[in-house]
Design a protein around this motif. Structure first.
Motif, PDB file in Angstrom:
ATOM      1  N   GLU A   1       0.829  -1.207   0.000  1.00 51.20           N
ATOM      2  CA  GLU A   1       0.000   0.000   0.000  1.00 51.20           C
ATOM      3  C   GLU A   1       0.863   1.257   0.000  1.00 51.20           C
ATOM      4  OE1 GLU A   1      -2.866   2.737   0.001  1.00 51.20           O
ATOM      5  OE2 GLU A   1      -3.282   0.600  -0.212  1.00 51.20           O
ATOM      6  N   ILE A   2       1.820   1.308   0.890  1.00 50.49           N
ATOM      7  CA  ILE A   2       2.642   2.516   1.037  1.00 50.49           C
ATOM      8  C   ILE A   2       3.602   2.674  -0.132  1.00 50.49           C
ATOM      9  CG2 ILE A   2       4.293   3.694   2.544  1.00 50.49           C
ATOM     10  CD1 ILE A   2       3.052   2.125   4.892  1.00 50.49           C
ATOM     11  N   SER A   3       3.976   1.587  -0.769  1.00 49.97           N
ATOM     12  CA  SER A   3       4.924   1.656  -1.890  1.00 49.97           C
ATOM     13  C   SER A   3       4.254   2.041  -3.201  1.00 49.97           C
ATOM     14  CB  SER A   3       5.651   0.321  -2.068  1.00 49.97           C
ATOM     15  OG  SER A   3       4.755  -0.703  -2.450  1.00 49.97           O
ATOM     16  N   PHE A   4       2.923   2.016  -3.251  1.00 49.92           N
ATOM     17  CA  PHE A   4       2.211   2.270  -4.506  1.00 49.92           C
ATOM     18  C   PHE A   4       2.534   3.647  -5.082  1.00 49.92           C
ATOM     19  CE2 PHE A   4      -1.434   3.870  -6.913  1.00 49.92           C
ATOM     20  CZ  PHE A   4      -1.588   2.875  -7.864  1.00 49.92           C
TER      21      PHE A   4
ATOM     22  N   ARG B   1      12.141   1.621  -1.397  1.00 48.59           N
ATOM     23  CA  ARG B   1      12.304   0.934  -0.116  1.00 48.59           C
ATOM     24  C   ARG B   1      12.621   1.924   1.001  1.00 48.59           C
ATOM     25  NH1 ARG B   1      16.182  -0.540   3.036  1.00 48.59           N
ATOM     26  NH2 ARG B   1      17.788   0.179   1.581  1.00 48.59           N
ATOM     27  N   GLU B   2      13.538   2.858   0.733  1.00 46.22           N
ATOM     28  CA  GLU B   2      13.918   3.841   1.753  1.00 46.22           C
ATOM     29  C   GLU B   2      12.739   4.715   2.147  1.00 46.22           C
ATOM     30  OE1 GLU B   2      17.210   6.010   0.203  1.00 46.22           O
ATOM     31  OE2 GLU B   2      18.648   4.357   0.465  1.00 46.22           O
ATOM     32  N   ARG B   3      11.969   5.159   1.157  1.00 46.95           N
ATOM     33  CA  ARG B   3      10.816   6.021   1.452  1.00 46.95           C
ATOM     34  C   ARG B   3       9.745   5.271   2.250  1.00 46.95           C
ATOM     35  NH1 ARG B   3       8.962  10.437  -2.962  1.00 46.95           N
ATOM     36  NH2 ARG B   3      10.992  11.311  -3.515  1.00 46.95           N
ATOM     37  N   VAL B   4       9.480   4.028   1.852  1.00 47.06           N
ATOM     38  CA  VAL B   4       8.451   3.242   2.542  1.00 47.06           C
ATOM     39  C   VAL B   4       8.871   2.964   3.980  1.00 47.06           C
ATOM     40  CG1 VAL B   4       7.253   1.029   2.616  1.00 47.06           C
ATOM     41  CG2 VAL B   4       7.554   2.207   0.433  1.00 47.06           C
ATOM     42  N   GLU B   5      10.120   2.588   4.190  1.00 48.07           N
ATOM     43  CA  GLU B   5      10.592   2.291   5.540  1.00 48.07           C
ATOM     44  C   GLU B   5      10.564   3.533   6.417  1.00 48.07           C
ATOM     45  OE1 GLU B   5      14.400   0.419   5.190  1.00 48.07           O
ATOM     46  OE2 GLU B   5      13.550  -1.528   4.577  1.00 48.07           O
ATOM     47  N   GLU B   6      10.925   4.671   5.853  1.00 49.69           N
ATOM     48  CA  GLU B   6      10.897   5.917   6.625  1.00 49.69           C
ATOM     49  C   GLU B   6       9.461   6.304   6.976  1.00 49.69           C
ATOM     50  OE1 GLU B   6      12.570   9.120   8.640  1.00 49.69           O
ATOM     51  OE2 GLU B   6      13.559   7.394   7.719  1.00 49.69           O
ATOM     52  N   ALA B   7       8.556   6.159   6.014  1.00 49.35           N
ATOM     53  CA  ALA B   7       7.147   6.501   6.257  1.00 49.35           C
ATOM     54  C   ALA B   7       6.532   5.579   7.307  1.00 49.35           C
ATOM     55  CB  ALA B   7       6.360   6.415   4.955  1.00 49.35           C
TER      56      ALA B   7
ATOM     57  N   ILE C   1      -1.769   7.961   6.179  1.00 51.01           N
ATOM     58  CA  ILE C   1      -0.812   9.065   6.290  1.00 51.01           C
ATOM     59  C   ILE C   1       0.546   8.632   5.738  1.00 51.01           C
ATOM     60  CG2 ILE C   1       0.444  10.547   7.901  1.00 51.01           C
ATOM     61  CD1 ILE C   1      -2.026  10.431   9.724  1.00 51.01           C
ATOM     62  N   ALA C   2       0.945   7.408   6.055  1.00 45.26           N
ATOM     63  CA  ALA C   2       2.208   6.879   5.535  1.00 45.26           C
ATOM     64  C   ALA C   2       2.211   6.859   4.010  1.00 45.26           C
ATOM     65  CB  ALA C   2       2.470   5.487   6.092  1.00 45.26           C
ATOM     66  N   ASP C   3       1.048   6.561   3.404  1.00 44.49           N
ATOM     67  CA  ASP C   3       0.904   6.608   1.943  1.00 44.49           C
ATOM     68  C   ASP C   3       1.435   7.930   1.390  1.00 44.49           C
ATOM     69  OD1 ASP C   3      -0.211   4.155   1.490  1.00 44.49           O
ATOM     70  OD2 ASP C   3      -2.249   4.869   1.208  1.00 44.49           O
ATOM     71  N   ILE C   4       0.994   9.010   2.027  1.00 45.26           N
ATOM     72  CA  ILE C   4       1.334  10.345   1.531  1.00 45.26           C
ATOM     73  C   ILE C   4       2.761  10.725   1.916  1.00 45.26           C
ATOM     74  CG2 ILE C   4       0.665  12.773   1.551  1.00 45.26           C
ATOM     75  CD1 ILE C   4      -1.302  10.802   0.166  1.00 45.26           C
ATOM     76  N   LEU C   5       3.205  10.313   3.105  1.00 48.49           N
ATOM     77  CA  LEU C   5       4.576  10.624   3.516  1.00 48.49           C
ATOM     78  C   LEU C   5       5.580  10.013   2.541  1.00 48.49           C
ATOM     79  CD1 LEU C   5       4.656  10.258   7.412  1.00 48.49           C
ATOM     80  CD2 LEU C   5       4.027  12.204   5.995  1.00 48.49           C
ATOM     81  N   ALA C   6       5.296   8.811   2.064  1.00 52.69           N
ATOM     82  CA  ALA C   6       6.201   8.142   1.129  1.00 52.69           C
ATOM     83  C   ALA C   6       6.285   8.873  -0.199  1.00 52.69           C
ATOM     84  CB  ALA C   6       5.751   6.701   0.905  1.00 52.69           C
ATOM     85  N   MET C   7       5.266   9.666  -0.513  1.00 53.97           N
ATOM     86  CA  MET C   7       5.281  10.473  -1.734  1.00 53.97           C
ATOM     87  C   MET C   7       6.160  11.714  -1.579  1.00 53.97           C
ATOM     88  SD  MET C   7       3.255   9.053  -3.974  1.00 53.97           S
ATOM     89  CE  MET C   7       2.823  10.406  -5.043  1.00 53.97           C
TER      90      MET C   7
END
Length: 274
Positions: free
Chosen positions: A103-106, A119-125, A152-158
Protein backbone atom coordinates in the motif's frame (compact mmCIF):
# COMPACT_ATOMS: atom_id res chain seq x y z
CA UNK A 1 1.42 36.49 4.31
CA UNK A 2 4.66 35.96 2.41
CA UNK A 3 5.95 32.96 0.47
CA UNK A 4 2.55 31.82 -0.83
CA UNK A 5 2.49 28.20 -2.00
CA UNK A 6 -1.22 27.86 -2.96
CA UNK A 7 -3.53 30.65 -4.03
CA UNK A 8 -7.20 30.68 -5.08
CA UNK A 9 -8.55 33.66 -7.02
CA UNK A 10 -12.34 33.90 -7.17
CA UNK A 11 -12.76 30.13 -7.39
CA UNK A 12 -16.24 28.77 -8.04
CA UNK A 13 -17.22 25.13 -8.42
CA UNK A 14 -20.51 23.59 -9.44
CA UNK A 15 -21.05 19.83 -9.39
CA UNK A 16 -22.73 18.14 -12.37
CA UNK A 17 -26.01 17.89 -10.43
CA UNK A 18 -26.10 21.68 -10.17
CA UNK A 19 -24.88 21.98 -6.56
CA UNK A 20 -22.83 25.16 -6.16
CA UNK A 21 -20.15 23.98 -3.74
CA UNK A 22 -17.75 26.94 -3.92
CA UNK A 23 -18.77 30.56 -4.40
CA UNK A 24 -15.90 32.93 -5.09
CA UNK A 25 -13.14 31.55 -2.85
CA UNK A 26 -10.04 33.73 -2.37
CA UNK A 27 -7.32 32.19 -0.23
CA UNK A 28 -3.54 32.38 0.17
CA UNK A 29 -1.66 29.49 1.80
CA UNK A 30 1.86 30.37 3.04
CA UNK A 31 4.58 27.75 2.84
CA UNK A 32 5.46 25.84 6.02
CA UNK A 33 2.40 26.90 8.03
CA UNK A 34 -0.38 25.00 9.79
CA UNK A 35 -3.65 26.04 8.15
CA UNK A 36 -7.15 25.11 9.32
CA UNK A 37 -10.41 25.19 7.38
CA UNK A 38 -13.26 25.24 9.89
CA UNK A 39 -16.92 24.80 9.21
CA UNK A 40 -19.89 22.43 9.41
CA UNK A 41 -20.39 19.48 7.09
CA UNK A 42 -21.40 20.59 3.60
CA UNK A 43 -19.76 24.02 3.78
CA UNK A 44 -17.25 23.29 0.99
CA UNK A 45 -14.12 22.21 2.88
CA UNK A 46 -13.65 18.90 1.08
CA UNK A 47 -14.37 20.44 -2.32
CA UNK A 48 -11.74 23.09 -1.62
CA UNK A 49 -9.21 20.37 -0.84
CA UNK A 50 -10.05 18.45 -4.02
CA UNK A 51 -9.35 21.65 -5.95
CA UNK A 52 -6.03 22.11 -4.16
CA UNK A 53 -4.57 18.82 -5.34
CA UNK A 54 -6.07 18.87 -8.81
CA UNK A 55 -8.77 16.21 -8.51
CA UNK A 56 -11.37 18.87 -9.38
CA UNK A 57 -10.99 21.93 -11.62
CA UNK A 58 -12.73 25.26 -10.95
CA UNK A 59 -15.90 26.04 -12.85
CA UNK A 60 -14.68 29.62 -12.70
CA UNK A 61 -11.57 31.31 -11.28
CA UNK A 62 -7.89 30.40 -11.04
CA UNK A 63 -5.68 28.29 -8.77
CA UNK A 64 -1.92 28.82 -8.47
CA UNK A 65 0.79 26.58 -7.04
CA UNK A 66 4.05 28.39 -6.29
CA UNK A 67 2.89 31.17 -8.56
CA UNK A 68 2.16 28.86 -11.50
CA UNK A 69 -1.38 28.67 -12.85
CA UNK A 70 -2.46 25.04 -12.43
CA UNK A 71 -6.17 25.31 -13.27
CA UNK A 72 -5.88 26.26 -16.94
CA UNK A 73 -8.55 24.18 -18.71
CA UNK A 74 -6.59 24.12 -21.98
CA UNK A 75 -3.35 22.99 -20.34
CA UNK A 76 -3.99 21.85 -16.75
CA UNK A 77 -1.21 20.64 -14.47
CA UNK A 78 -1.98 16.92 -14.39
CA UNK A 79 0.58 15.90 -11.79
CA UNK A 80 -0.34 18.27 -8.96
CA UNK A 81 -0.88 15.18 -6.79
CA UNK A 82 2.92 14.80 -6.75
CA UNK A 83 3.17 18.15 -4.93
CA UNK A 84 -0.02 18.20 -2.84
CA UNK A 85 -0.88 15.01 -0.95
CA UNK A 86 -4.40 14.27 0.26
CA UNK A 87 -5.22 12.12 3.32
CA UNK A 88 -8.92 11.36 3.00
CA UNK A 89 -11.35 11.51 5.91
CA UNK A 90 -12.24 7.84 5.40
CA UNK A 91 -9.09 5.72 4.94
CA UNK A 92 -11.24 3.00 3.33
CA UNK A 93 -11.39 5.23 0.23
CA UNK A 94 -7.61 5.49 0.08
CA UNK A 95 -6.39 1.99 0.97
CA UNK A 96 -6.67 -0.83 -1.57
CA UNK A 97 -3.45 -2.91 -1.70
CA UNK A 98 -2.97 -6.46 -0.35
CA UNK A 99 -0.79 -5.50 2.61
CA UNK A 100 0.61 -2.43 4.33
CA UNK A 101 4.03 -2.45 2.61
CA UNK A 102 2.50 -2.74 -0.85
CA UNK A 103 0.00 0.00 0.00
CA UNK A 104 2.64 2.52 1.04
CA UNK A 105 4.92 1.66 -1.89
CA UNK A 106 2.21 2.27 -4.51
CA UNK A 107 2.72 6.05 -4.73
CA UNK A 108 6.53 6.03 -4.93
CA UNK A 109 6.35 3.35 -7.66
CA UNK A 110 4.19 5.69 -9.72
CA UNK A 111 6.84 8.39 -9.35
CA UNK A 112 9.25 6.17 -11.25
CA UNK A 113 11.74 5.87 -8.41
CA UNK A 114 14.37 3.16 -8.17
CA UNK A 115 13.73 0.07 -6.02
CA UNK A 116 16.20 1.37 -3.44
CA UNK A 117 14.55 4.80 -3.26
CA UNK A 118 11.12 3.19 -2.92
CA UNK A 119 12.30 0.93 -0.12
CA UNK A 120 13.92 3.84 1.75
CA UNK A 121 10.82 6.02 1.45
CA UNK A 122 8.45 3.24 2.54
CA UNK A 123 10.59 2.29 5.54
CA UNK A 124 10.90 5.92 6.63
CA UNK A 125 7.15 6.50 6.26
CA UNK A 126 6.35 3.35 8.25
CA UNK A 127 8.77 4.41 10.97
CA UNK A 128 7.31 7.94 11.17
CA UNK A 129 3.76 6.60 11.53
CA UNK A 130 4.66 3.64 13.75
CA UNK A 131 3.33 0.95 11.40
CA UNK A 132 6.57 -0.94 10.68
CA UNK A 133 5.33 -3.98 12.63
CA UNK A 134 2.23 -4.04 10.41
CA UNK A 135 3.98 -4.06 7.03
CA UNK A 136 2.90 -7.59 6.05
CA UNK A 137 -0.58 -7.34 7.55
CA UNK A 138 -3.53 -7.30 5.12
CA UNK A 139 -4.99 -3.81 4.93
CA UNK A 140 -8.56 -5.00 5.53
CA UNK A 141 -7.52 -6.48 8.90
CA UNK A 142 -6.27 -3.17 10.27
CA UNK A 143 -8.10 -1.28 13.02
CA UNK A 144 -9.49 2.19 12.35
CA UNK A 145 -6.52 3.91 13.97
CA UNK A 146 -4.06 1.71 12.08
CA UNK A 147 -5.77 2.45 8.78
CA UNK A 148 -5.51 6.18 9.48
CA UNK A 149 -1.77 5.90 10.16
CA UNK A 150 -1.21 3.83 7.03
CA UNK A 151 -3.14 6.37 4.95
CA UNK A 152 -0.81 9.07 6.29
CA UNK A 153 2.21 6.88 5.54
CA UNK A 154 0.90 6.61 1.94
CA UNK A 155 1.33 10.35 1.53
CA UNK A 156 4.58 10.62 3.52
CA UNK A 157 6.20 8.14 1.13
CA UNK A 158 5.28 10.47 -1.73
CA UNK A 159 7.23 13.28 0.01
CA UNK A 160 4.80 15.96 -1.13
CA UNK A 161 5.51 19.52 -0.05
CA UNK A 162 1.89 20.11 1.03
CA UNK A 163 -0.33 17.61 2.85
CA UNK A 164 -4.10 17.99 3.12
CA UNK A 165 -5.93 16.21 5.96
CA UNK A 166 -9.71 16.07 5.56
CA UNK A 167 -11.33 15.73 9.00
CA UNK A 168 -8.29 13.79 10.30
CA UNK A 169 -9.67 12.96 13.75
CA UNK A 170 -13.04 11.59 12.63
CA UNK A 171 -13.87 8.26 14.35
CA UNK A 172 -10.61 8.25 16.33
CA UNK A 173 -10.54 7.83 20.11
CA UNK A 174 -8.53 10.26 22.31
CA UNK A 175 -5.44 8.01 22.34
CA UNK A 176 -5.28 7.85 18.55
CA UNK A 177 -6.03 11.56 18.20
CA UNK A 178 -3.05 12.33 20.43
CA UNK A 179 -0.84 10.03 18.33
CA UNK A 180 -2.08 11.64 15.11
CA UNK A 181 -1.44 15.18 16.33
CA UNK A 182 2.09 14.16 17.33
CA UNK A 183 2.69 12.98 13.76
CA UNK A 184 1.36 16.28 12.41
CA UNK A 185 3.64 18.26 14.72
CA UNK A 186 6.67 16.28 13.57
CA UNK A 187 5.72 16.86 9.93
CA UNK A 188 5.44 20.58 10.56
CA UNK A 189 8.81 20.65 12.27
CA UNK A 190 10.19 18.91 9.17
CA UNK A 191 9.07 21.82 6.99
CA UNK A 192 5.83 20.49 5.51
CA UNK A 193 2.89 22.78 4.78
CA UNK A 194 -0.07 21.18 6.56
CA UNK A 195 -3.72 21.98 5.90
CA UNK A 196 -6.56 20.34 7.80
CA UNK A 197 -10.32 20.62 7.60
CA UNK A 198 -12.37 20.07 10.72
CA UNK A 199 -15.44 21.20 12.64
CA UNK A 200 -13.66 20.60 15.97
CA UNK A 201 -12.90 24.14 17.16
CA UNK A 202 -11.05 22.97 20.27
CA UNK A 203 -8.58 20.91 18.27
CA UNK A 204 -8.20 23.61 15.63
CA UNK A 205 -7.67 26.47 18.08
CA UNK A 206 -4.69 24.91 19.80
CA UNK A 207 -3.05 23.69 16.58
CA UNK A 208 -3.45 26.13 13.72
CA UNK A 209 -1.42 29.16 12.65
CA UNK A 210 -4.09 30.60 10.35
CA UNK A 211 -7.79 29.87 9.99
CA UNK A 212 -10.43 30.00 7.27
CA UNK A 213 -14.02 29.81 8.49
CA UNK A 214 -16.37 28.51 5.78
CA UNK A 215 -20.11 28.59 5.36
CA UNK A 216 -22.20 27.54 2.37
CA UNK A 217 -19.28 27.46 -0.07
CA UNK A 218 -17.73 30.79 0.90
CA UNK A 219 -15.07 32.07 3.31
CA UNK A 220 -16.93 33.86 6.09
CA UNK A 221 -13.89 34.84 8.15
CA UNK A 222 -10.12 34.40 8.14
CA UNK A 223 -7.16 35.28 10.33
CA UNK A 224 -4.95 34.03 13.15
CA UNK A 225 -6.36 32.66 16.40
CA UNK A 226 -6.71 36.08 18.03
CA UNK A 227 -8.51 37.57 15.02
CA UNK A 228 -10.87 34.69 14.35
CA UNK A 229 -11.97 33.36 17.72
CA UNK A 230 -13.02 36.70 19.14
CA UNK A 231 -15.66 36.98 16.39
CA UNK A 232 -18.34 35.15 18.34
CA UNK A 233 -21.28 36.22 16.17
CA UNK A 234 -19.59 35.17 12.91
CA UNK A 235 -18.58 31.84 14.42
CA UNK A 236 -22.20 31.27 15.43
CA UNK A 237 -23.27 32.00 11.84
CA UNK A 238 -20.95 29.18 10.77
CA UNK A 239 -22.51 26.94 13.47
CA UNK A 240 -19.25 26.87 15.44
CA UNK A 241 -18.66 27.35 19.16
CA UNK A 242 -16.02 29.29 21.05
CA UNK A 243 -13.17 26.97 22.19
CA UNK A 244 -13.64 25.91 25.80
CA UNK A 245 -10.18 27.25 26.71
CA UNK A 246 -11.26 30.75 25.66
CA UNK A 247 -14.54 30.48 27.55
CA UNK A 248 -12.71 29.64 30.77
CA UNK A 249 -10.10 32.32 30.12
CA UNK A 250 -12.83 34.93 29.62
CA UNK A 251 -14.45 33.84 32.89
CA UNK A 252 -11.13 34.30 34.69
CA UNK A 253 -10.72 37.78 33.19
CA UNK A 254 -14.28 38.85 34.02
CA UNK A 255 -13.89 37.72 37.63
CA UNK A 256 -10.41 39.21 38.14
CA UNK A 257 -8.87 35.77 38.60
CA UNK A 258 -6.11 36.48 36.09
CA UNK A 259 -4.44 39.60 34.72
CA UNK A 260 -2.78 37.93 31.75
CA UNK A 261 -4.03 39.61 28.58
CA UNK A 262 -2.64 37.01 26.14
CA UNK A 263 -5.27 34.31 25.47
CA UNK A 264 -3.92 30.79 26.21
CA UNK A 265 -3.53 28.34 23.30
CA UNK A 266 -3.69 25.11 25.29
CA UNK A 267 -4.61 23.59 28.66
CA UNK A 268 -1.09 23.96 30.04
CA UNK A 269 -1.02 27.70 29.33
CA UNK A 270 -4.48 28.12 30.84
CA UNK A 271 -3.47 26.35 34.07
CA UNK A 272 -0.38 28.55 34.34
CA UNK A 273 -2.70 31.58 34.50
CA UNK A 274 -4.36 30.35 37.69
Amino acid sequence: MDNIIIEFKNVHYQYPDGTKALKGINIKIPKGKKIVFLGPNGCGKSTTFLQMNGVLRPTEGDIYYKGQLVSNKKKPKKDLWKEVGFVFQDPEIQLFSANVYEEISFGPKNLGLSHEEIRERVEEAMKDTNVTDLQQKPVHYLSGGEKKRVSIADILAMDTEVILFDEPTTSLDPKHIEALMKILEELHEGGKTLIISTHDVNLAYGWGDYFYIMKEGAVLLEGDHQEVFKQKELLQKAHLEIPWILEIYQYLLDNNKTKVLQPPRNKEELLSYL
